[in-house]
Design an enzyme around this catalytic site. Structure first.
Site, short mmCIF file in Angstrom:
data_model
loop_
_atom_site.label_atom_id
_atom_site.label_comp_id
_atom_site.label_asym_id
_atom_site.label_seq_id
_atom_site.Cartn_x
_atom_site.Cartn_y
_atom_site.Cartn_z
N THR A 49 0.83 -1.21 0.00
CA THR A 49 0.00 0.00 0.00
C THR A 49 0.86 1.25 0.00
OG1 THR A 49 -1.50 1.32 1.38
CG2 THR A 49 -0.17 -0.32 2.51
N SER A 84 -1.55 4.41 9.82
CA SER A 84 -2.38 3.62 10.74
C SER A 84 -1.61 2.37 11.15
CB SER A 84 -3.70 3.22 10.07
OG SER A 84 -3.46 2.21 9.09
N HIS A 87 -1.19 0.12 8.17
CA HIS A 87 -0.08 0.50 7.30
C HIS A 87 1.26 0.16 7.94
CE1 HIS A 87 -3.28 3.31 5.64
NE2 HIS A 87 -2.91 2.59 4.59
N LYS A 90 2.13 -3.35 7.22
CA LYS A 90 2.63 -3.53 5.86
C LYS A 90 4.08 -3.05 5.74
CE LYS A 90 0.07 -5.02 3.21
NZ LYS A 90 -0.32 -6.44 2.97
#
Length: 301
Positions: A49, A84, A87, A90
């Site tokens: 992302t 967040s 995220h 990730k």
């Protein structure tokens, strides 16, 4: 690997955050070790992302950055400032995969994907049984979906804050095209390759005005309203992300045209009797999790 859940889900409470971190990070590690033990020659394509990067005040490079510090130079992973806990998970996945490439000689392509929109691919051929999910709620929904549904039922388009938040976007057709291109042109052994996977950049207000203009073609005069932003984020910021890798492999982008939005609005209008209005307005804030007192007041534009 797949993207699991959404940023708002992770910020609901401790259990949601822990589930997210365990699901993403441990799942990613399991795939890494399976590759290492059984198929080290395989090519892993991770759907990441753009949210990993945050909104830095410099150009966002494709995964790597050349830096000079006190007279010395190095090539390093681009610094991340995630929005967040999702995220952040990730980011950890990316770091672990880069480690696997550097230490175990794995082959990985990390696709840092922007916000996806669109409801059809050529393979669906308008078959209702093959339709994509269309989330428009405050937890799992995306902003374009929410605006389209709000326009379809005659509600104001709810912009969080001043609407200057800018991100990369791409059509679902291009999502599939990017994965295919990465598979057809795999990374080399030992290479952690990163592509920024989006085709256009828009602010939230850009999206709202696009939907508002298309709604007028249906004689729907929808207004734009501003809510206090439930997220902790910069609402006015510099945003310029590099995305050259996938176009160089042959990506043919589908852009966010009025026709694309009209097609989505047609679908939403035809199903507006089924719209669940509970949850269209935000119930989760970054600071306090689930808002048990209801949503904040609306300020009309």
């Amino acid at each position: 690997t797949c993207r699991t859940l959404t940023a708002f889900f992770r910020m609901m409470n401790q259990n949601a955050a822990i589930h997210t971190q365990q699901n993403n990070i441990i799942g990613n590690l399991n795939v890494m070790f399976a590759m290492h033990d059984f198929c080290p020659q395989a090519h892993l394509i991770k759907l990441g992302t753009m949210g990993e990067y945050g909104t830095p005040n410099i150009d966002i490079e494709e995964g790597w950055i050349e830096i000079e510090h006190k007279g010395r130079k190095d090539r390093m992973l681009y610094p991340k400032k995630a929005h967040s806990l999702y995220h952040l998970s990730k980011v950890a996945d990316s770091n672990n995969l880069e480690f696997g490439c550097r230490i175990w000689n794995l082959s990985v392509t990390d696709l840092n994907q922007g916000v996806v929109y669109g409801i059809d691919t050529p393979e669906m051929d308008n078959d209702p049984e093959l339709r994509t999910s269309f989330h428009y709620d405050d937890i799992f929904g995306t902003v374009l979906n929410r605006f389209v549904v709000q326009a379809a039922i005659g509600n104001p388009l709810t912009v969080y804050g001043n609407g200057g938040q800018t991100r990369g976007y791409l059509n679902i057709k291009d999502t599939l095209q990017c994965v295919e291109l990465a598979a057809l042109h795999p990374a080399k052994a030992g290479e952690f390759r990163v592509f920024n996977q989006f085709t256009e950049q828009f602010s939230i207000m850009d999206i709202a005005k696009k939907v508002q203009n298309v709604a007028l073609l249906y004689d729907i005069n929808v207004t734009i309203s501003h809510l206090p932003n439930p997220r902790e984020e910069m609402e006015q910021h510099y945003y310029h992300a590099v995305h050259t890798g996938l176009p160089e492999l042959g990506l043919q982008p589908h852009h966010l045209t009025d026709d694309v939005i009209a097609h989505m609005l047609d679908r939403a209008i035809s199903a507006k009797e089924n719209v669940r209005r509970v949850g269209i307005l935000p119930r989760v804030t970054w600071k306090h999790g689930i808002d048990k007192k209801g949503v904040a007041g609306v300020v009309r534009e």
